[in-house]
Motif scaffolding. Sequence first.
Motif, PDB file in Angstrom:
ATOM      1  N   ILE A  80      -0.307   2.641  -9.595  1.00  0.00           N
ATOM      2  CA  ILE A  80      -1.391   2.290  -8.666  1.00  0.00           C
ATOM      3  C   ILE A  80      -2.389   1.356  -9.354  1.00  0.00           C
ATOM      4  O   ILE A  80      -2.927   1.682 -10.408  1.00  0.00           O
ATOM      5  CB  ILE A  80      -2.142   3.560  -8.193  1.00  0.00           C
ATOM      6  CG1 ILE A  80      -1.178   4.589  -7.601  1.00  0.00           C
ATOM      7  CG2 ILE A  80      -3.235   3.192  -7.196  1.00  0.00           C
ATOM      8  CD1 ILE A  80      -0.603   4.256  -6.277  1.00  0.00           C
ATOM      9  N   ILE A  97       0.866  -1.183   0.000  1.00  0.00           N
ATOM     10  CA  ILE A  97       0.000   0.000   0.000  1.00  0.00           C
ATOM     11  C   ILE A  97       0.900   1.229   0.000  1.00  0.00           C
ATOM     12  O   ILE A  97       1.860   1.294   0.771  1.00  0.00           O
ATOM     13  CB  ILE A  97      -0.898   0.036   1.253  1.00  0.00           C
ATOM     14  CG1 ILE A  97      -1.717  -1.251   1.389  1.00  0.00           C
ATOM     15  CG2 ILE A  97      -1.808   1.262   1.213  1.00  0.00           C
ATOM     16  CD1 ILE A  97      -2.729  -1.494   0.315  1.00  0.00           C
ATOM     17  N   THR A  98       0.601   2.189  -0.870  1.00  0.00           N
ATOM     18  CA  THR A  98       1.421   3.389  -0.916  1.00  0.00           C
ATOM     19  C   THR A  98       0.614   4.640  -0.584  1.00  0.00           C
ATOM     20  O   THR A  98      -0.579   4.717  -0.895  1.00  0.00           O
ATOM     21  CB  THR A  98       2.081   3.571  -2.300  1.00  0.00           C
ATOM     22  OG1 THR A  98       3.004   4.652  -2.243  1.00  0.00           O
ATOM     23  CG2 THR A  98       1.060   3.856  -3.375  1.00  0.00           C
ATOM     24  N   PHE A  99       1.240   5.585   0.071  1.00  0.00           N
ATOM     25  CA  PHE A  99       0.713   6.939   0.234  1.00  0.00           C
ATOM     26  C   PHE A  99       1.724   7.883  -0.386  1.00  0.00           C
ATOM     27  O   PHE A  99       2.907   7.841  -0.041  1.00  0.00           O
ATOM     28  CB  PHE A  99       0.536   7.293   1.723  1.00  0.00           C
ATOM     29  CG  PHE A  99      -0.755   6.808   2.281  1.00  0.00           C
ATOM     30  CD1 PHE A  99      -0.941   5.468   2.568  1.00  0.00           C
ATOM     31  CD2 PHE A  99      -1.793   7.687   2.522  1.00  0.00           C
ATOM     32  CE1 PHE A  99      -2.146   5.010   3.083  1.00  0.00           C
ATOM     33  CE2 PHE A  99      -3.005   7.243   3.043  1.00  0.00           C
ATOM     34  CZ  PHE A  99      -3.188   5.906   3.316  1.00  0.00           C
ATOM     35  N   PHE A 100       1.272   8.732  -1.307  1.00  0.00           N
ATOM     36  CA  PHE A 100       2.151   9.647  -2.031  1.00  0.00           C
ATOM     37  C   PHE A 100       1.546  11.038  -1.991  1.00  0.00           C
ATOM     38  O   PHE A 100       0.324  11.191  -2.117  1.00  0.00           O
ATOM     39  CB  PHE A 100       2.288   9.170  -3.484  1.00  0.00           C
ATOM     40  CG  PHE A 100       3.007  10.151  -4.351  1.00  0.00           C
ATOM     41  CD1 PHE A 100       4.393  10.246  -4.322  1.00  0.00           C
ATOM     42  CD2 PHE A 100       2.291  10.990  -5.195  1.00  0.00           C
ATOM     43  CE1 PHE A 100       5.055  11.164  -5.129  1.00  0.00           C
ATOM     44  CE2 PHE A 100       2.951  11.917  -5.997  1.00  0.00           C
ATOM     45  CZ  PHE A 100       4.332  12.001  -5.972  1.00  0.00           C
ATOM     46  N   GLN A 157      -3.308   7.374  -2.795  1.00  0.00           N
ATOM     47  CA  GLN A 157      -3.158   6.214  -1.927  1.00  0.00           C
ATOM     48  C   GLN A 157      -3.710   5.006  -2.666  1.00  0.00           C
ATOM     49  O   GLN A 157      -4.677   5.108  -3.408  1.00  0.00           O
ATOM     50  CB  GLN A 157      -3.880   6.431  -0.607  1.00  0.00           C
ATOM     51  CG  GLN A 157      -5.336   6.820  -0.766  1.00  0.00           C
ATOM     52  CD  GLN A 157      -5.958   7.270   0.535  1.00  0.00           C
ATOM     53  OE1 GLN A 157      -6.580   8.319   0.595  1.00  0.00           O
ATOM     54  NE2 GLN A 157      -5.825   6.481   1.558  1.00  0.00           N
ATOM     55  N   GLY A 158      -3.072   3.862  -2.462  1.00  0.00           N
ATOM     56  CA  GLY A 158      -3.581   2.681  -3.146  1.00  0.00           C
ATOM     57  C   GLY A 158      -2.580   1.548  -3.116  1.00  0.00           C
ATOM     58  O   GLY A 158      -1.537   1.625  -2.470  1.00  0.00           O
ATOM     59  N   SER A 159      -2.942   0.493  -3.835  1.00  0.00           N
ATOM     60  CA  SER A 159      -2.103  -0.690  -3.881  1.00  0.00           C
ATOM     61  C   SER A 159      -1.211  -0.619  -5.117  1.00  0.00           C
ATOM     62  O   SER A 159      -1.640  -0.202  -6.184  1.00  0.00           O
ATOM     63  CB  SER A 159      -2.989  -1.929  -3.968  1.00  0.00           C
ATOM     64  OG  SER A 159      -3.769  -1.870  -5.134  1.00  0.00           O
ATOM     65  N   ASN A 178      -6.753  12.353  -4.135  1.00  0.00           N
ATOM     66  CA  ASN A 178      -7.410  13.554  -3.623  1.00  0.00           C
ATOM     67  C   ASN A 178      -6.665  14.781  -4.129  1.00  0.00           C
ATOM     68  O   ASN A 178      -5.442  14.845  -4.046  1.00  0.00           O
ATOM     69  CB  ASN A 178      -7.427  13.563  -2.080  1.00  0.00           C
ATOM     70  CG  ASN A 178      -8.023  14.860  -1.523  1.00  0.00           C
ATOM     71  OD1 ASN A 178      -7.324  15.831  -1.269  1.00  0.00           O
ATOM     72  ND2 ASN A 178      -9.326  14.881  -1.356  1.00  0.00           N
ATOM     73  N   THR A 227      -2.812  13.983  -3.086  1.00  0.00           N
ATOM     74  CA  THR A 227      -2.545  12.803  -2.250  1.00  0.00           C
ATOM     75  C   THR A 227      -3.040  11.567  -2.978  1.00  0.00           C
ATOM     76  O   THR A 227      -4.220  11.487  -3.332  1.00  0.00           O
ATOM     77  CB  THR A 227      -3.221  12.917  -0.874  1.00  0.00           C
ATOM     78  OG1 THR A 227      -2.831  14.133  -0.230  1.00  0.00           O
ATOM     79  CG2 THR A 227      -2.836  11.744   0.021  1.00  0.00           C
ATOM     80  N   ILE A 277      -5.298  -0.238  -7.599  1.00  0.00           N
ATOM     81  CA  ILE A 277      -6.597   0.220  -7.085  1.00  0.00           C
ATOM     82  C   ILE A 277      -6.298   1.307  -6.058  1.00  0.00           C
ATOM     83  O   ILE A 277      -5.520   1.064  -5.128  1.00  0.00           O
ATOM     84  CB  ILE A 277      -7.374  -0.912  -6.373  1.00  0.00           C
ATOM     85  CG1 ILE A 277      -7.708  -2.044  -7.347  1.00  0.00           C
ATOM     86  CG2 ILE A 277      -8.660  -0.374  -5.749  1.00  0.00           C
ATOM     87  CD1 ILE A 277      -8.457  -3.208  -6.690  1.00  0.00           C
ATOM     88  N   GLY A 278      -6.904   2.482  -6.223  1.00  0.00           N
ATOM     89  CA  GLY A 278      -6.612   3.532  -5.254  1.00  0.00           C
ATOM     90  C   GLY A 278      -7.494   4.746  -5.424  1.00  0.00           C
ATOM     91  O   GLY A 278      -8.497   4.717  -6.144  1.00  0.00           O
ATOM     92  N   MET A 279      -7.128   5.813  -4.708  1.00  0.00           N
ATOM     93  CA  MET A 279      -7.856   7.082  -4.756  1.00  0.00           C
ATOM     94  C   MET A 279      -6.853   8.223  -4.886  1.00  0.00           C
ATOM     95  O   MET A 279      -5.762   8.173  -4.322  1.00  0.00           O
ATOM     96  CB  MET A 279      -8.655   7.308  -3.460  1.00  0.00           C
ATOM     97  CG  MET A 279      -9.844   6.386  -3.216  1.00  0.00           C
ATOM     98  SD  MET A 279     -11.196   6.539  -4.420  1.00  0.00           S
ATOM     99  CE  MET A 279     -11.611   8.283  -4.281  1.00  0.00           C
TER     100      MET A 279
END
Lengths: 152, 152, 152
Positions: B45, B13-16, B149-151, B51, B147, B47-49
């Motif tokens: 990514i 899982i990543t947060f960028f 985030q996702g796999s 923002n 931002t 699957i992710g979101m």
Amino acid sequence: MKNDKNSIINNQITFFQKEITISRKRGCYVITEEILKEIPEIKKIKIGMMNLFLKHTSASLIINESYDPNVLIDLNNYLDKNIPDDESWYFHNDEGADDASSHIKNAFFGHSLNIPITNGSLNIGTWQGVIFCEFRNMKSDRKIVVTIQGSV
Amino acid sequence: MKNDKNSIINNQITFFQKEITISRKRGCYVITEEILKEIPEIKKIKIGMMNLFLKHTSASLIINESYDPNVLIDLNNYLDKNIPDDESWYFHNDEGADDASSHIKNAFFGHSLNIPITNGSLNIGTWQGVIFCEFRNMKSDRKIVVTIQGSV
Amino acid sequence: MKNDKNSIINNQITFFQKEITISRKRGCYVITEEILKEIPEIKKIKIGMMNLFLKHTSASLIINESYDPNVLIDLNNYLDKNIPDDESWYFHNDEGADDASSHIKNAFFGHSLNIPITNGSLNIGTWQGVIFCEFRNMKSDRKIVVTIQGSV
């Protein structure tokens, strides 16, 4: 941050995604149950978020009262009175008198919801529901991307 | 929940996060490509979101039609007609006739978007785009926090 | 995607959730500090997102200017002028003249915020604040679900 019941660190984190379809004639409707039926996966999430993203610019997703149907009638009447079809100054009317007004309503009401998940359920208020508004006269298939993320 | 193509459990899982700048004169503009150019990281990514958070209260980010420029002209004209500059009853006019109206437009249109990511791309509709609206007469640098985030 | 200061892959990811209560009389108020006091957990998040979800349909959460109180007065006056109480055509008035108007205001202003977190703080603009608007005449307890997710 403690690893108590309100906070989960580095346990199993899941990302889940699915596309569903909604179809209604012009107006605003409660669709909470219709959406939940499509995503039984939500029951496994302890703490998380669900995003609903409508892939269209002439319909909307909002949260509002799900109990008294008059609320949605007032809401829809307000929109029709204040963002009327067929204004003489609209430029974008390729697809009819309800074309520009639909895009303007969409800009105000939006296309996307973010709802907290707690212990396998949507953590919304007693009177809240997911509302779908179709702004075009013609009923059509509207796609919604559901993204669920959280700890399992 | 199965670990199939729609669902990823406890993989990487990543947060960028990154801050980018947008600058336009008064009006509404499609900026999807300009934003994507700044965040090649999205391609990894599964699957992710994403923002997008605009750090200002007199401009807005929305999703609306990206194809016919007339949609954005109608949208902007609607705003100017219904939330006019220089109303006699505005108290907040320190920075000119467009000051209070800009904050009111921002309250209605918002500052933040949440867009699903699927297989390295934004999962938006064919006619949807990210729209930036500048409400002030004076063009200035507007910061957006991205931002992701996702796999991966 | 590199594992640099802007991007964290598969480090400790946390999901945190808490319900807080806000109570104000009719009007719009800056509540940023009141919320932050309730969630010291945010200080441990390096890169993340905070969602605030208001569990009510006759009040709203928005982001707007936190510095000059006149901005919120203008905003509230605009709402009262353009979405008036007690319109003759409202059907939903079980709880008084401010009932339908409150739900319509909520549909426009929304119930939910998504704010980026960077190095333990909300990454918002200098003049931005979290604004709570109570649309009913009667003050009551309003619940907000706070969901924080990110890398620790």
